[in-house]
Motif scaffolding. Sequence first.
Motif, PDB file in Angstrom:
ATOM      1  N   VAL A  94     -14.473 -39.401  -4.501  1.00  0.00           N
ATOM      2  CA  VAL A  94     -14.779 -38.713  -4.337  1.00  0.00           C
ATOM      3  C   VAL A  94     -13.838 -37.896  -3.275  1.00  0.00           C
ATOM      4  O   VAL A  94     -13.509 -37.063  -4.053  1.00  0.00           O
ATOM      5  CB  VAL A  94     -16.574 -38.728  -3.934  1.00  0.00           C
ATOM      6  CG1 VAL A  94     -16.655 -37.765  -3.741  1.00  0.00           C
ATOM      7  CG2 VAL A  94     -16.778 -39.676  -4.750  1.00  0.00           C
ATOM      8  N   LEU A  95     -13.534 -38.678  -1.917  1.00  0.00           N
ATOM      9  CA  LEU A  95     -12.970 -37.173  -0.995  1.00  0.00           C
ATOM     10  C   LEU A  95     -11.413 -37.281  -1.527  1.00  0.00           C
ATOM     11  O   LEU A  95     -10.768 -36.574  -1.611  1.00  0.00           O
ATOM     12  CB  LEU A  95     -13.092 -37.987  -0.102  1.00  0.00           C
ATOM     13  CG  LEU A  95     -14.087 -38.586   0.734  1.00  0.00           C
ATOM     14  CD1 LEU A  95     -14.543 -38.706   2.158  1.00  0.00           C
ATOM     15  CD2 LEU A  95     -15.192 -36.749   0.683  1.00  0.00           C
ATOM     16  N   SER A  98     -10.843 -37.268  -5.441  1.00  0.00           N
ATOM     17  CA  SER A  98     -11.556 -35.745  -5.872  1.00  0.00           C
ATOM     18  C   SER A  98     -11.886 -35.659  -7.990  1.00  0.00           C
ATOM     19  O   SER A  98     -12.047 -34.902  -8.612  1.00  0.00           O
ATOM     20  CB  SER A  98     -10.869 -34.578  -6.232  1.00  0.00           C
ATOM     21  OG  SER A  98     -11.014 -34.490  -4.943  1.00  0.00           O
ATOM     22  N   ASP A  99     -11.778 -37.046  -8.247  1.00  0.00           N
ATOM     23  CA  ASP A  99     -12.465 -37.292  -9.988  1.00  0.00           C
ATOM     24  C   ASP A  99     -13.421 -38.037 -10.425  1.00  0.00           C
ATOM     25  O   ASP A  99     -14.418 -38.440 -11.344  1.00  0.00           O
ATOM     26  CB  ASP A  99     -11.297 -38.026 -10.816  1.00  0.00           C
ATOM     27  CG  ASP A  99     -12.004 -39.608  -9.980  1.00  0.00           C
ATOM     28  OD1 ASP A  99     -12.518 -40.134  -8.783  1.00  0.00           O
ATOM     29  OD2 ASP A  99     -11.054 -40.929 -10.707  1.00  0.00           O
TER      30      ASP A  99
END
Length: 141
Positions: A94-95, A98-99
Amino acid sequence: MAVALPGVVEELLSEMAAAVRESARIPDEHLLSLKFIFGASAVQALDLVDRHSVTLISSPSGRRAYQVLGSSGKTYTCLASCHYCSCPAFAFSVLRKSDSLLCKHLLAIYLSQVMGTCQELSVSDKQLTDILLMEKKQEAS
């Protein structure tokens, strides 16, 4: 101020909640949409919900945190108000990359709210602080 999910996710969760209120089940088309948006995380999150792995911890001051018992047996602390989870998948997928919009633990929180299966635990403000500090110590080690 709470961070908002993308509109399509907000709409899907809202439609799922309405369906659960109306018929006590989530229609297949909503489950397919969930899988389309979140991929394998959707199935894993639904499994966590089925196992009643999500607990809302609240204190008298109104602070709230969630704990999710992951499939590995480790408990992760999540803050739904800012879409944060202490799991490695959140940090990486996520961070960093970013997928992904959310990790499976955060998605399980939203789904357990929709389905009304979230367990609840009331603790003192000090106990909630201790829970959050314990999580921080575990992350650091």
